[in-house]
Design an enzyme around this catalytic site. Structure first.
Site, PDB file in Angstrom:
ATOM      1  N   ARG A   1       0.879  -1.179   0.000  1.00  0.00           N
ATOM      2  CA  ARG A   1       0.000   0.000   0.000  1.00  0.00           C
ATOM      3  C   ARG A   1       0.903   1.212   0.000  1.00  0.00           C
ATOM      4  O   ARG A   1       1.698   1.411   0.929  1.00  0.00           O
ATOM      5  CB  ARG A   1      -0.911   0.010   1.216  1.00  0.00           C
ATOM      6  CG  ARG A   1      -1.567   1.361   1.438  1.00  0.00           C
ATOM      7  CD  ARG A   1      -2.661   1.351   2.455  1.00  0.00           C
ATOM      8  NE  ARG A   1      -3.842   0.676   1.945  1.00  0.00           N
ATOM      9  CZ  ARG A   1      -5.046   0.760   2.497  1.00  0.00           C
ATOM     10  NH1 ARG A   1      -5.226   1.500   3.584  1.00  0.00           N
ATOM     11  NH2 ARG A   1      -6.078   0.131   1.992  1.00  0.00           N
TER      12      ARG A   1
ATOM     13  N   HIS B   1      -7.410   0.871  -6.302  1.00  0.00           N
ATOM     14  CA  HIS B   1      -7.639   0.044  -5.105  1.00  0.00           C
ATOM     15  C   HIS B   1      -8.332  -1.260  -5.558  1.00  0.00           C
ATOM     16  O   HIS B   1      -9.503  -1.504  -5.245  1.00  0.00           O
ATOM     17  CB  HIS B   1      -8.502   0.812  -4.096  1.00  0.00           C
ATOM     18  CG  HIS B   1      -8.473   0.257  -2.708  1.00  0.00           C
ATOM     19  ND1 HIS B   1      -7.713  -0.837  -2.342  1.00  0.00           N
ATOM     20  CD2 HIS B   1      -9.140   0.635  -1.580  1.00  0.00           C
ATOM     21  CE1 HIS B   1      -7.905  -1.091  -1.053  1.00  0.00           C
ATOM     22  NE2 HIS B   1      -8.761  -0.224  -0.575  1.00  0.00           N
TER      23      HIS B   1
ATOM     24  N   GLN C   1     -10.195  -3.886  -3.118  1.00  0.00           N
ATOM     25  CA  GLN C   1     -11.475  -3.399  -2.606  1.00  0.00           C
ATOM     26  C   GLN C   1     -12.586  -3.633  -3.628  1.00  0.00           C
ATOM     27  O   GLN C   1     -13.699  -4.036  -3.276  1.00  0.00           O
ATOM     28  CB  GLN C   1     -11.375  -1.902  -2.267  1.00  0.00           C
ATOM     29  CG  GLN C   1     -12.660  -1.328  -1.720  1.00  0.00           C
ATOM     30  CD  GLN C   1     -13.010  -1.865  -0.334  1.00  0.00           C
ATOM     31  OE1 GLN C   1     -12.197  -1.797   0.566  1.00  0.00           O
ATOM     32  NE2 GLN C   1     -14.210  -2.408  -0.173  1.00  0.00           N
TER      33      GLN C   1
ATOM     34  N   ASP D   1     -17.196   7.407  -1.295  1.00  0.00           N
ATOM     35  CA  ASP D   1     -15.933   7.282  -0.561  1.00  0.00           C
ATOM     36  C   ASP D   1     -15.633   8.655   0.028  1.00  0.00           C
ATOM     37  O   ASP D   1     -16.285   9.652  -0.312  1.00  0.00           O
ATOM     38  CB  ASP D   1     -14.822   6.843  -1.537  1.00  0.00           C
ATOM     39  CG  ASP D   1     -13.505   6.499  -0.850  1.00  0.00           C
ATOM     40  OD1 ASP D   1     -13.469   6.398   0.400  1.00  0.00           O
ATOM     41  OD2 ASP D   1     -12.488   6.352  -1.568  1.00  0.00           O
TER      42      ASP D   1
ATOM     43  N   CYS E   1     -16.205   1.840   0.929  1.00  0.00           N
ATOM     44  CA  CYS E   1     -15.051   0.985   1.244  1.00  0.00           C
ATOM     45  C   CYS E   1     -14.599   1.145   2.695  1.00  0.00           C
ATOM     46  O   CYS E   1     -13.914   0.277   3.223  1.00  0.00           O
ATOM     47  CB  CYS E   1     -13.914   1.255   0.272  1.00  0.00           C
ATOM     48  SG  CYS E   1     -13.227   2.912   0.373  1.00  0.00           S
TER      49      CYS E   1
ATOM     50  N   ARG F   1     -13.488  -8.434   1.924  1.00  0.00           N
ATOM     51  CA  ARG F   1     -12.055  -8.216   1.679  1.00  0.00           C
ATOM     52  C   ARG F   1     -11.273  -9.484   2.030  1.00  0.00           C
ATOM     53  O   ARG F   1     -10.355  -9.885   1.317  1.00  0.00           O
ATOM     54  CB  ARG F   1     -11.528  -7.050   2.542  1.00  0.00           C
ATOM     55  CG  ARG F   1     -12.063  -5.675   2.166  1.00  0.00           C
ATOM     56  CD  ARG F   1     -11.562  -5.216   0.808  1.00  0.00           C
ATOM     57  NE  ARG F   1     -10.116  -5.158   0.719  1.00  0.00           N
ATOM     58  CZ  ARG F   1      -9.353  -4.138   1.158  1.00  0.00           C
ATOM     59  NH1 ARG F   1      -9.918  -3.089   1.701  1.00  0.00           N
ATOM     60  NH2 ARG F   1      -8.038  -4.180   1.000  1.00  0.00           N
TER      61      ARG F   1
END
Ligand code: CP
Ligand code: NVA
Length: 306
Positions: free
Chosen positions: A102, A129, A132, A220, A260, A288
């Site tokens: 990440r 991402h 996700q 988001d 998310c 996830r």
């Protein structure tokens, strides 16, 4: 020799591989999958940004598959003191069987994959991402049926890493994606153009236009990790983009709400929507674990790609 496979972006998997990975994730979630494909194997997890879900789900997932995960904060390893990514990649590849990273720049993830000799998994960059979105696709299948081509997905808010990855998913799977962002906060142009060649993409600055008939309402945070200095300007730019009960009511009757997480209640979403009957955010977070186990089993554990 078969080339090392990576998961740096959704299109690294074919349509068939995405669907097979989601099938495997569903088997894992049901408890029917009892293999230990990561027995004796280690995943290195490099984090240059904070995380709750990604860190815990990868670590737990590796353990459940018989393997082990190492948490490496980039502040603590030599990468944070300037050791080149290509050196880190070659050294870690001598010790571990896969690397999840990440970080900020997507090119750093690509460089890690280029110079290492083990699978690399993108755990979020400024651009993308993908893990996700795999979890989100699993949540869509659970609620709306397995045929993802027919769903209409709405994205409300920032044209950020999540929005770009939704475009990549539409590119691979062909579903309709309706994106509402303010001018100046559009998704990545190249990713948008590519998706438009394969799926119906609606781009608007009107959240109601994006939500009309949508089966999935997705938002988001307005300020992503690394953009903290822009917070005030972003709060101004995103006025009118809060997914509240009135906006949610303009979507399809069967619509589900996804986020998310972490969420900022009262900014991009109201308490009533995130805690409401249409919200699936806790299933989404759980998924996830299942999709990432499926991705690790395929890339690191020899589970077959189609
Ligand atoms: N959704 C997500 O990636 O959460 P974390 O930042 O907690 O990992
Ligand atoms: N867009 C958000 C997602 C967090 C999981 C960020 O990059 O901070």
């Amino acid at each position: 020799m078969t080339p090392t496979r990576h998961f740096l972006a959704i299109p690294d998997f074919s349509r068939e591989e995405i669907l097979a990975t989601l099938d495997l994730a569903a088997r894992m979630k049901s408890g029917a999958y009892r293999e230990r494909p990561l027995a004796g194997k280690t995943l290195a997890m490099i984090f240059a940004k904070s995380s709750t879900r990604t860190r815990v789900s990868f670590e737990v997932g590796a353990y459940q598959l018989g393997g082990h995960a190492l948490f490496l904060s980039s502040r603590d390893i030599q990468l944070g003191r300037g050791e080149p990514i290509r050196d880190t990649a070659r050294v870690l590849s001598r010790y571990v069987d896969g690397i999840m990273i990440r970080t900020f720049d997507q090119r750093d993830v690509e460089e890690l994959a280029e110079w290492g000799s083990v699978p690399v998994i993108n755990g979020l960059t400024d651009l993308l991402h993908p893990c996700q979105i795999m979890a989100d696709l699993q949540t869509l299948r659970e609620n709306l049926g397995p045929d993802l081509e027919r769903v209409k997905v709405a994205w409300i808010g920032d044209g950020n890493n999540m929005a770009n990855s939704w475009l990549n998913a539409a590119f691979r799977l062909g579903f309709e994606l309706r994106v509402a962002t303010p001018e100046g906060y559009r998704p990545n142009q190249a990713i948008l153009d590519r998706a438009r060649g394969a799926a119906k993409i609606v781009l608007t600055d009107d959240p109601r236009e994006a939500l009309a008939g949508a089966d999935v309402v997705n938002t988001d945070v307005w300020t992503s990790m690394g953009q903290e200095e822009e917070t005030a300007a972003r709060e101004r730019a995103f006025q009118g983009y809060c997914v509240d009960e009135a906006l949610m009511a303009t979507a399809s009757e069967r619509a589900i709400f996804l986020h998310c997480l972490p969420a900022h209640r009262g900014e991009e979403v109201t308490e009533g929507v995130i805690e409401g009957r249409q919200s699936r955010v806790w299933d989404e977070a759980e998924n996830r674990l299942h999709v990432q186990k499926a991705i690790m089993a395929r890339l690191m554990g020899g589970e077959q790609h189609d």
